[in-house]
Design a protein around this motif. Sequence first.
Motif, PDB file in Angstrom:
ATOM      1  N   GLU A 271      14.389   8.492   4.383  1.00 52.99           N
ATOM      2  CA  GLU A 271      13.386   9.490   4.745  1.00 52.99           C
ATOM      3  C   GLU A 271      12.014   8.821   4.736  1.00 52.99           C
ATOM      4  O   GLU A 271      11.817   7.776   4.113  1.00 52.99           O
ATOM      5  N   THR A 272      11.086   9.424   5.461  1.00 51.18           N
ATOM      6  CA  THR A 272       9.737   8.858   5.551  1.00 51.18           C
ATOM      7  C   THR A 272       8.779   9.653   4.669  1.00 51.18           C
ATOM      8  O   THR A 272       8.668  10.877   4.805  1.00 51.18           O
ATOM      9  N   LYS A 273       8.114   8.954   3.778  1.00 47.55           N
ATOM     10  CA  LYS A 273       7.114   9.550   2.898  1.00 47.55           C
ATOM     11  C   LYS A 273       5.724   9.096   3.353  1.00 47.55           C
ATOM     12  O   LYS A 273       5.541   7.962   3.824  1.00 47.55           O
ATOM     13  N   LYS A 274       4.742   9.990   3.171  1.00 52.12           N
ATOM     14  CA  LYS A 274       3.375   9.695   3.603  1.00 52.12           C
ATOM     15  C   LYS A 274       2.426   9.951   2.440  1.00 52.12           C
ATOM     16  O   LYS A 274       2.477  11.008   1.813  1.00 52.12           O
ATOM     17  N   TYR A 275       1.564   8.963   2.183  1.00 51.84           N
ATOM     18  CA  TYR A 275       0.681   9.049   1.025  1.00 51.84           C
ATOM     19  C   TYR A 275      -0.749   8.674   1.409  1.00 51.84           C
ATOM     20  O   TYR A 275      -0.990   7.899   2.340  1.00 51.84           O
ATOM     21  N   SER A 276      -1.676   9.209   0.650  1.00 52.91           N
ATOM     22  CA  SER A 276      -3.046   8.697   0.641  1.00 52.91           C
ATOM     23  C   SER A 276      -3.184   7.864  -0.614  1.00 52.91           C
ATOM     24  O   SER A 276      -2.873   8.328  -1.721  1.00 52.91           O
ATOM     25  N   ARG A 277      -3.629   6.636  -0.467  1.00 53.47           N
ATOM     26  CA  ARG A 277      -3.704   5.710  -1.595  1.00 53.47           C
ATOM     27  C   ARG A 277      -5.150   5.462  -2.017  1.00 53.47           C
ATOM     28  O   ARG A 277      -6.061   5.465  -1.181  1.00 53.47           O
ATOM     29  N   GLY A 278      -5.314   5.234  -3.298  1.00 54.83           N
ATOM     30  CA  GLY A 278      -6.622   4.847  -3.807  1.00 54.83           C
ATOM     31  C   GLY A 278      -6.962   3.428  -3.382  1.00 54.83           C
ATOM     32  O   GLY A 278      -6.080   2.605  -3.128  1.00 54.83           O
ATOM     33  N   PHE A 279      -8.255   3.140  -3.295  1.00 55.44           N
ATOM     34  CA  PHE A 279      -8.690   1.811  -2.853  1.00 55.44           C
ATOM     35  C   PHE A 279      -9.877   1.359  -3.689  1.00 55.44           C
ATOM     36  O   PHE A 279     -10.844   2.105  -3.874  1.00 55.44           O
ATOM     37  N   ASP A 280      -9.796   0.139  -4.195  1.00 55.66           N
ATOM     38  CA  ASP A 280     -10.887  -0.448  -4.983  1.00 55.66           C
ATOM     39  C   ASP A 280     -11.727  -1.318  -4.056  1.00 55.66           C
ATOM     40  O   ASP A 280     -11.283  -2.376  -3.601  1.00 55.66           O
ATOM     41  N   ILE A 281     -12.928  -0.861  -3.778  1.00 58.82           N
ATOM     42  CA  ILE A 281     -13.773  -1.548  -2.806  1.00 58.82           C
ATOM     43  C   ILE A 281     -14.199  -2.930  -3.291  1.00 58.82           C
ATOM     44  O   ILE A 281     -14.389  -3.852  -2.501  1.00 58.82           O
ATOM     45  N   GLU A 282     -14.333  -3.101  -4.614  1.00 58.96           N
ATOM     46  CA  GLU A 282     -14.800  -4.380  -5.152  1.00 58.96           C
ATOM     47  C   GLU A 282     -13.736  -5.460  -5.046  1.00 58.96           C
ATOM     48  O   GLU A 282     -14.025  -6.601  -4.688  1.00 58.96           O
ATOM     49  N   SER A 283     -12.510  -5.112  -5.371  1.00 62.14           N
ATOM     50  CA  SER A 283     -11.429  -6.102  -5.312  1.00 62.14           C
ATOM     51  C   SER A 283     -10.736  -6.120  -3.953  1.00 62.14           C
ATOM     52  O   SER A 283      -9.881  -6.972  -3.707  1.00 62.14           O
ATOM     53  N   ASP A 284     -11.089  -5.159  -3.082  1.00 58.49           N
ATOM     54  CA  ASP A 284     -10.470  -5.038  -1.762  1.00 58.49           C
ATOM     55  C   ASP A 284      -8.959  -4.879  -1.886  1.00 58.49           C
ATOM     56  O   ASP A 284      -8.190  -5.465  -1.133  1.00 58.49           O
ATOM     57  N   GLN A 285      -8.545  -4.061  -2.859  1.00 63.03           N
ATOM     58  CA  GLN A 285      -7.127  -3.860  -3.124  1.00 63.03           C
ATOM     59  C   GLN A 285      -6.798  -2.373  -3.226  1.00 63.03           C
ATOM     60  O   GLN A 285      -7.630  -1.567  -3.648  1.00 63.03           O
ATOM     61  N   ILE A 286      -5.561  -2.041  -2.864  1.00 68.60           N
ATOM     62  CA  ILE A 286      -5.068  -0.670  -3.047  1.00 68.60           C
ATOM     63  C   ILE A 286      -4.803  -0.439  -4.526  1.00 68.60           C
ATOM     64  O   ILE A 286      -4.272  -1.310  -5.217  1.00 68.60           O
ATOM     65  N   THR A 287      -5.178   0.734  -4.992  1.00 65.23           N
ATOM     66  CA  THR A 287      -4.947   1.101  -6.391  1.00 65.23           C
ATOM     67  C   THR A 287      -3.809   2.104  -6.434  1.00 65.23           C
ATOM     68  O   THR A 287      -3.984   3.279  -6.114  1.00 65.23           O
ATOM     69  N   SER A 288      -2.631   1.644  -6.796  1.00 62.63           N
ATOM     70  CA  SER A 288      -1.442   2.501  -6.762  1.00 62.63           C
ATOM     71  C   SER A 288      -1.524   3.637  -7.777  1.00 62.63           C
ATOM     72  O   SER A 288      -0.820   4.641  -7.665  1.00 62.63           O
ATOM     73  N   ALA A 289      -2.386   3.493  -8.781  1.00 57.77           N
ATOM     74  CA  ALA A 289      -2.508   4.552  -9.792  1.00 57.77           C
ATOM     75  C   ALA A 289      -3.065   5.831  -9.185  1.00 57.77           C
ATOM     76  O   ALA A 289      -2.855   6.924  -9.724  1.00 57.77           O
ATOM     77  N   ARG A 290      -3.807   5.732  -8.100  1.00 53.03           N
ATOM     78  CA  ARG A 290      -4.378   6.908  -7.459  1.00 53.03           C
ATOM     79  C   ARG A 290      -3.704   7.107  -6.109  1.00 53.03           C
ATOM     80  O   ARG A 290      -3.902   6.333  -5.178  1.00 53.03           O
TER      81      ARG A 290
END
Length: 685
Positions: free
Chosen positions: A157-176
């Motif tokens: 099945e296909t799941k769709k999420y909005s992910r958090g993003f840390d602008i300083e590290s330019d990385q996705i934050t999976s906690a959010r």
Amino acid sequence: MYLKKMLVKNFRLLKNFELKFKEELSLVIGKNNCGKTSALIIMDKMLNSSKIMWEDINLECQKDIYKNIISEQDSVASLEAVNLKLFIEYNENDSYRNIQKFMMDLNPDNNIIVLEFISIMPINKIIKLKDIIKEKKIENFVSFSKFISKNFSNYFETKKYSRGFDIESDQITSARSEEIDNKDIQKVIKVLGIRADRAVSNDDRNHVLSGLTSKYFSSYKAAKDESGLIFTKLEETLEEADKELYKIYNGEQSESGESIDGIFSDVIGVIKNYGGTESGIDIAIESSISEKNLLLDNTNLSYRQGEDCSLPETYNGLGYLNLIGILFEIETKIQELFEQPADINLLYIEEPEAHTHPQLQYVFIRNIKSHIATHRNKFLREKNKQLQILITSHSSHIVSECNFDDIIYLKREGNEVIAKSFNSLKDKYGGDEQQGFKFVKQYLTINRSELFFADKAICIEGDTERILMPMMMHKIDNKETSSGDTVPLLSQNISVIEAGAHSHVFVPLFDFLGIKVLIITDIDAANKNDDGKYVKSHPKDAKYTSNASIKIFFKYAGLDTSENQFRELVEKRSEDKIQDNIRIAYQVPETDGGYQASSFEDAFIALNKEFILKNKEGLYEYGALKNFNESDISSDYYIFALNKVAKKSAFASSLLYFDDENGQENEKWNVPQYIEEGLLWLRNN
């Protein structure tokens, strides 16, 4: 607001793929089977709710899924297949209305939202599948693939999420993160496209372009005010037509009272006789012309021939049909987007060059940017929405006419695909204003945009090598020493470019393209005068080379500090002439202690003396050589080439003219060793 970047994992060739978009137009180029279409399809499938299939999953990922399913481990975790992440950048001028749900923090410096789409097999489905595998005794990957291909939607099945993003590290934050709904996504970004498999055809039965007029009308009407004058006039015209058609269908009374039969009068009379008026069966044939049906079934696109003649659409070439079809579809899809726009509206056009000759390709790419700019301005002005365009192509003609800053180059490396922005090449040259970068851009535009689509390249100096290179490649291919497993040079995708004495300037470009390159150049025997400047020298007396490409190629080996550059170059082994994907080739003796040439001409003459003598008169009449005696050619090849070659291009073409591949040994010529060694390296690598 615009789509800045996408990351793709495990979709077909796109195992671990990143593509950075341009704000206006992204021109994605690359050879066949390098992932251009896959990059479009993954967006289309995830954003437009099309189904992912088992065959869409990267083969390595398929095998990993299989290993996890058949694993006997007690712990079970969900299995991820295809993953798509879209990075969207916004600013203070954009409306936050539709993106509020996707903003995962309140950091004012964070202007990135991330949408993630995952094709996943949840734990409960894994447990179920494990039981079925045991029950059906599925014991290998092939059997597993056949089963899961037929039943893919039952387990993934296909799941769709909005992910958090840390602008300083330019990385996705999976906690959010937060699961999101497709209707909310469609408010933020929409993707529509024009595929390469367009149904244009000049078959007399095919009227694709005429059918497009109906689609265009529907989108046009939806985007306009239906109470406008043009629609009022159309409605009045259709009403009048309906009245006239009613009379023709059902009959009418003339002014004198005479009954005039209609097309359906007889059958209506029969029906009345069966039912009688008392039963209430009294029918009439009504005309109900709708705008859409009128256009769909009764509109033909034609070509005007003068003022009083027109021809059907199928009477024109496929190139024109394709171009007109693309333009109709562009206008139709943009109007569809304009009717109910998202914040970002991405329109892709796949391979516009299909069926189209070079001149039409030039016309298309020259005009598309200004054409789309008009629509972009309208979206921004009237809707405050963004329109982005993505075009895929493998046409060197389109590339040569485009703005190179728009180019994104896709390249296969092993089992993966990487995307490189042409702008990144600037850094290799030290900036946009560097002379080397300007030269390469100009050269690619005027001469050799085909380099972007080549597997290998040969750098040559000028006309002589350009004229003779195909024949030299042919001779190498036909040698008895050729391996049966080796693809002939003339069957490989090799681009030949005239670089003059500037082949070294292309090295950063070759590195960017990641292709194998053979540089064929002259050793250019030289000495230094009292002012320290290089002057031509007989190779037997030379201590230096005046060739810049050779000096730069061997700079790492300390050639510039050598007391005798020329001798050091002559003594280099074949393996010393290779750096990464590039090999250099220059004149060497044909045999140990044999003649050392300085240029192609004296190297060729030394090797093919008998051929030259056999064709002496013809070469003289052809304007290739000045009149000479046998003693002239035997005494000194360097002096002979210097004084007796009348014109290099005439000399080269005459060698093709007088060569007899099926003749005696002195009736055909041989390829100089330095070129043969280089071509064999290129053929076998």
